[in-house]
Design a protein around this motif. Structure first.
Motif, PDB file in Angstrom:
ATOM      1  N   ALA A  24       0.795  -1.110  -0.407  1.00  0.00           N
ATOM      2  CA  ALA A  24       0.136   0.096   0.298  1.00  0.00           C
ATOM      3  C   ALA A  24       0.937   1.202  -0.025  1.00  0.00           C
ATOM      4  N   GLU A  25       0.139   2.352  -0.388  1.00  0.00           N
ATOM      5  CA  GLU A  25       0.930   3.539  -0.614  1.00  0.00           C
ATOM      6  C   GLU A  25       1.239   3.809   0.963  1.00  0.00           C
ATOM      7  N   ASP A  26       2.194   4.703   1.905  1.00  0.00           N
ATOM      8  CA  ASP A  26       2.130   4.475   2.991  1.00  0.00           C
ATOM      9  C   ASP A  26       2.424   5.625   3.087  1.00  0.00           C
ATOM     10  N   ALA A  76      -4.659  -1.432  -3.047  1.00  0.00           N
ATOM     11  CA  ALA A  76      -3.253  -1.637  -3.109  1.00  0.00           C
ATOM     12  C   ALA A  76      -3.982  -3.114  -4.362  1.00  0.00           C
ATOM     13  N   VAL A  77      -2.379  -2.864  -5.307  1.00  0.00           N
ATOM     14  CA  VAL A  77      -2.445  -4.427  -5.312  1.00  0.00           C
ATOM     15  C   VAL A  77      -1.303  -4.567  -4.984  1.00  0.00           C
ATOM     16  N   ALA A  78      -0.669  -6.051  -4.907  1.00  0.00           N
ATOM     17  CA  ALA A  78       0.708  -6.509  -4.414  1.00  0.00           C
ATOM     18  C   ALA A  78       1.532  -6.507  -6.035  1.00  0.00           C
ATOM     19  N   TYR A  81       1.804  -8.823  -8.981  1.00  0.00           N
ATOM     20  CA  TYR A  81      -0.063  -8.547  -9.807  1.00  0.00           C
ATOM     21  C   TYR A  81      -0.007  -7.212 -10.657  1.00  0.00           C
ATOM     22  N   ARG A  82       0.075  -6.445 -10.278  1.00  0.00           N
ATOM     23  CA  ARG A  82      -0.231  -5.640 -11.345  1.00  0.00           C
ATOM     24  C   ARG A  82      -0.458  -5.590 -12.453  1.00  0.00           C
ATOM     25  N   GLY A  83      -0.523  -4.451 -12.679  1.00  0.00           N
ATOM     26  CA  GLY A  83      -1.281  -4.698 -14.403  1.00  0.00           C
ATOM     27  C   GLY A  83      -2.350  -6.049 -14.562  1.00  0.00           C
ATOM     28  N   GLN A  84      -2.888  -6.564 -14.381  1.00  0.00           N
ATOM     29  CA  GLN A  84      -3.875  -7.589 -14.608  1.00  0.00           C
ATOM     30  C   GLN A  84      -4.868  -7.099 -15.050  1.00  0.00           C
ATOM     31  N   GLY A  85      -5.395  -5.843 -14.176  1.00  0.00           N
ATOM     32  CA  GLY A  85      -7.350  -5.624 -13.912  1.00  0.00           C
ATOM     33  C   GLY A  85      -7.733  -5.892 -12.317  1.00  0.00           C
ATOM     34  N   ILE A  86      -6.562  -6.728 -11.521  1.00  0.00           N
ATOM     35  CA  ILE A  86      -7.181  -6.490  -9.958  1.00  0.00           C
ATOM     36  C   ILE A  86      -7.692  -5.043  -9.602  1.00  0.00           C
ATOM     37  N   ALA A  87      -6.891  -4.154  -9.981  1.00  0.00           N
ATOM     38  CA  ALA A  87      -7.630  -2.662  -9.407  1.00  0.00           C
ATOM     39  C   ALA A  87      -8.660  -2.294  -9.559  1.00  0.00           C
ATOM     40  N   ARG A  88      -8.526  -2.774 -10.806  1.00  0.00           N
ATOM     41  CA  ARG A  88     -10.045  -2.169 -11.634  1.00  0.00           C
ATOM     42  C   ARG A  88     -11.286  -3.691 -11.306  1.00  0.00           C
ATOM     43  N   SER A 115       2.633   9.533  -8.591  1.00  0.00           N
ATOM     44  CA  SER A 115       1.977   9.317  -9.442  1.00  0.00           C
ATOM     45  C   SER A 115       2.413   8.294  -9.970  1.00  0.00           C
ATOM     46  N   THR A 116       2.006   7.053  -9.411  1.00  0.00           N
ATOM     47  CA  THR A 116       1.926   5.784  -9.950  1.00  0.00           C
ATOM     48  C   THR A 116       0.545   5.590  -9.641  1.00  0.00           C
ATOM     49  N   ALA A 117      -0.477   6.211  -9.039  1.00  0.00           N
ATOM     50  CA  ALA A 117      -1.782   6.143  -8.608  1.00  0.00           C
ATOM     51  C   ALA A 117      -2.809   6.914  -9.826  1.00  0.00           C
ATOM     52  N   HIS A 118      -1.731   8.190 -10.205  1.00  0.00           N
ATOM     53  CA  HIS A 118      -2.666   9.415 -10.499  1.00  0.00           C
ATOM     54  C   HIS A 118      -3.255   8.252 -12.380  1.00  0.00           C
ATOM     55  N   PRO A 119      -2.613   7.777 -12.865  1.00  0.00           N
ATOM     56  CA  PRO A 119      -3.327   6.821 -14.117  1.00  0.00           C
ATOM     57  C   PRO A 119      -3.990   6.127 -13.755  1.00  0.00           C
ATOM     58  N   ALA A 120      -3.743   5.556 -13.044  1.00  0.00           N
ATOM     59  CA  ALA A 120      -5.052   4.550 -12.326  1.00  0.00           C
ATOM     60  C   ALA A 120      -6.369   5.155 -11.852  1.00  0.00           C
ATOM     61  N   TRP A 121      -6.659   5.374 -11.371  1.00  0.00           N
ATOM     62  CA  TRP A 121      -7.238   6.699 -10.747  1.00  0.00           C
ATOM     63  C   TRP A 121      -8.213   6.956 -12.335  1.00  0.00           C
ATOM     64  N   ARG A 122      -7.868   7.723 -12.874  1.00  0.00           N
ATOM     65  CA  ARG A 122      -7.748   8.282 -14.077  1.00  0.00           C
ATOM     66  C   ARG A 122      -8.674   7.249 -14.760  1.00  0.00           C
TER      67      ARG A 122
HETATM   68  C1  LIG Z   1      -2.659   1.763  -8.278  1.00  0.00           C
HETATM   69  C2  LIG Z   1      -2.525   0.492  -8.007  1.00  0.00           C
HETATM   70  C3  LIG Z   1      -3.792   0.023  -7.498  1.00  0.00           C
HETATM   71  C4  LIG Z   1      -3.244  -0.325  -9.261  1.00  0.00           C
HETATM   72  O1  LIG Z   1      -3.496  -1.561  -9.226  1.00  0.00           O
HETATM   73  P1  LIG Z   1      -3.354  -2.495 -10.557  1.00  0.00           P
HETATM   74  O2  LIG Z   1      -3.949  -3.673 -10.482  1.00  0.00           O
HETATM   75  O3  LIG Z   1      -2.026  -2.668 -11.199  1.00  0.00           O
HETATM   76  O4  LIG Z   1      -4.565  -1.936 -11.830  1.00  0.00           O
HETATM   77  P2  LIG Z   1      -5.442  -2.364 -12.990  1.00  0.00           P
HETATM   78  O5  LIG Z   1      -4.468  -3.379 -14.041  1.00  0.00           O
HETATM   79  O6  LIG Z   1      -6.540  -2.401 -12.594  1.00  0.00           O
HETATM   80  O7  LIG Z   1      -5.074  -0.932 -13.352  1.00  0.00           O
HETATM   81  C5  LIG Z   1      -6.729  -0.781 -13.910  1.00  0.00           C
HETATM   82  C6  LIG Z   1      -6.024   0.710 -14.906  1.00  0.00           C
HETATM   83  O8  LIG Z   1      -5.324   1.643 -14.636  1.00  0.00           O
HETATM   84  C7  LIG Z   1      -4.069   1.801 -15.993  1.00  0.00           C
HETATM   85  N1  LIG Z   1      -3.286   2.038 -14.499  1.00  0.00           N
HETATM   86  C8  LIG Z   1      -2.600   1.048 -13.344  1.00  0.00           C
HETATM   87  N2  LIG Z   1      -1.629   1.428 -13.133  1.00  0.00           N
HETATM   88  C9  LIG Z   1      -1.348   2.084 -14.063  1.00  0.00           C
HETATM   89  C10 LIG Z   1       0.174   3.259 -14.390  1.00  0.00           C
HETATM   90  N3  LIG Z   1       0.855   2.652 -13.908  1.00  0.00           N
HETATM   91  N4  LIG Z   1       0.252   3.684 -15.610  1.00  0.00           N
HETATM   92  C11 LIG Z   1      -0.476   3.700 -16.221  1.00  0.00           C
HETATM   93  N5  LIG Z   1      -2.007   3.010 -16.501  1.00  0.00           N
HETATM   94  C12 LIG Z   1      -1.826   2.182 -15.239  1.00  0.00           C
HETATM   95  C13 LIG Z   1      -4.523   0.247 -16.219  1.00  0.00           C
HETATM   96  O9  LIG Z   1      -4.358   0.867 -17.418  1.00  0.00           O
HETATM   97  C14 LIG Z   1      -5.932   0.253 -16.201  1.00  0.00           C
HETATM   98  O10 LIG Z   1      -6.663   1.120 -17.066  1.00  0.00           O
HETATM   99  P3  LIG Z   1      -7.896   0.321 -18.484  1.00  0.00           P
HETATM  100  O11 LIG Z   1      -8.786  -0.735 -17.657  1.00  0.00           O
HETATM  101  O12 LIG Z   1      -8.325   1.214 -19.230  1.00  0.00           O
HETATM  102  O13 LIG Z   1      -6.554  -0.319 -19.253  1.00  0.00           O
HETATM  103  C15 LIG Z   1      -1.147  -0.570  -7.740  1.00  0.00           C
HETATM  104  O14 LIG Z   1       0.227  -0.004  -9.133  1.00  0.00           O
HETATM  105  C16 LIG Z   1      -1.071  -0.438  -6.253  1.00  0.00           C
HETATM  106  O15 LIG Z   1      -0.256  -1.003  -5.637  1.00  0.00           O
HETATM  107  N6  LIG Z   1       0.552   1.183  -6.447  1.00  0.00           N
HETATM  108  C17 LIG Z   1       0.433   1.163  -4.745  1.00  0.00           C
HETATM  109  C18 LIG Z   1      -0.361   1.456  -3.892  1.00  0.00           C
HETATM  110  C19 LIG Z   1      -1.007   3.451  -4.340  1.00  0.00           C
HETATM  111  O16 LIG Z   1      -0.726   3.911  -4.253  1.00  0.00           O
HETATM  112  N7  LIG Z   1      -2.815   2.535  -4.720  1.00  0.00           N
HETATM  113  C20 LIG Z   1      -3.441   4.168  -4.600  1.00  0.00           C
HETATM  114  C21 LIG Z   1      -3.564   4.898  -3.327  1.00  0.00           C
HETATM  115  S1  LIG Z   1      -4.040   6.229  -3.669  1.00  0.00           S
END
Ligand SMILES: CC(C)(COP(=O)(O)OP(=O)(O)OC[C@H]1O[C@@H](n2cnc3c(N)ncnc32)[C@H](O)[C@@H]1OP(=O)(O)O)[C@@H](O)C(=O)NCCC(=O)NCCS
Length: 142
Positions: A24-26, A76-78, A81-88, A115-122
């Motif tokens: 997790a982000e800490d 948070a995703v391990a 395991y990231r980049g496989q749609g688990i956060a989604r 900055s890692t989380a921003h593209p995911a949230w977007r």
């Molecule tokens: C942020 C985090 C949860 C993403 O988890 P993940 O399982 O890799 O994300 P997903 O594979 O489900 O991706 C979801 C979407 O975000 C995008 N995405 C995720 N990580 C990305 C990255 N680093 N750069 C660009 N896009 C990203 C994916 O392309 C996907 O979009 P799509 O479904 O339209 O293709 C993970 O990187 C993490 O645990 N980070 C550390 C903890 C953290 O910072 N959490 C957020 C706290 S606010």
């Protein structure tokens, strides 16, 4: 991968704390404790959603509903395991829950420098809201 999503139970608390230390982000928050997670599960047993793959905890999100607003925490995703749609999957499960409870808008607290989380949230449909800042006051221990 054979991942399931399920609510956390009290027995999961040690694994959740270990997972958050690793994944997790800490920054900028009080330290986690077993007592705090137990209080969350006791108050709202469906709030903490786990992603579990073959018995291994690989992701978490807290879908918080206070009867007024919906908040997401501890997405948070391990790392392996990231980049496989688990956060989604986790966020969609959280949103389903919050919608069923009557929520109409969800927010997430995201550090400006995460900055890692921003593209995911977007990618998940979230946008920063420029009009607001978070104002906080730690409650004194009594
Ligand atoms: C942020 C985090 C949860 C993403 O988890 P993940 O399982 O890799 O994300 P997903 O594979 O489900 O991706 C979801 C979407 O975000 C995008 N995405 C995720 N990580 C990305 C990255 N680093 N750069 C660009 N896009 C990203 C994916 O392309 C996907 O979009 P799509 O479904 O339209 O293709 C993970 O990187 C993490 O645990 N980070 C550390 C903890 C953290 O910072 N959490 C957020 C706290 S606010």
């Amino acid at each position: 991968m054979h991942m399931i999503l399920r609510s956390a139970h009290a027995a999961d608390i040690p694994a959740v704390l270990d997972f958050w230390r690793a994944a997790a982000e800490d920054g900028h928050r009080p330290a986690d404790s077993a007592q705090a997670v137990a209080a969350l599960i006791a108050r709202d047993p469906e709030a903490l959603i786990l992603a579990v793959d073959e018995g291994v905890l690989v992701g978490t999100v807290i879908a918080g509903w206070d009867g007024w607003r919906c908040h997401l925490y501890r997405l948070a995703v391990a790392p392996a395991y990231r980049g496989q749609g688990i956060a989604r999957s986790l966020v969609e499960a959280a949103e389903d829950r919050l919608r069923r409870l009557g929520g109409i808008r969800v927010d997430a607290m995201v550090l400006d420098d995460n900055s890692t989380a921003h593209p995911a949230w977007r990618a998940l449909g979230y946008q920063p809201q420029a009009q607001w800042s978070r104002w906080v006051k730690p409650l004194p221990v009594q």
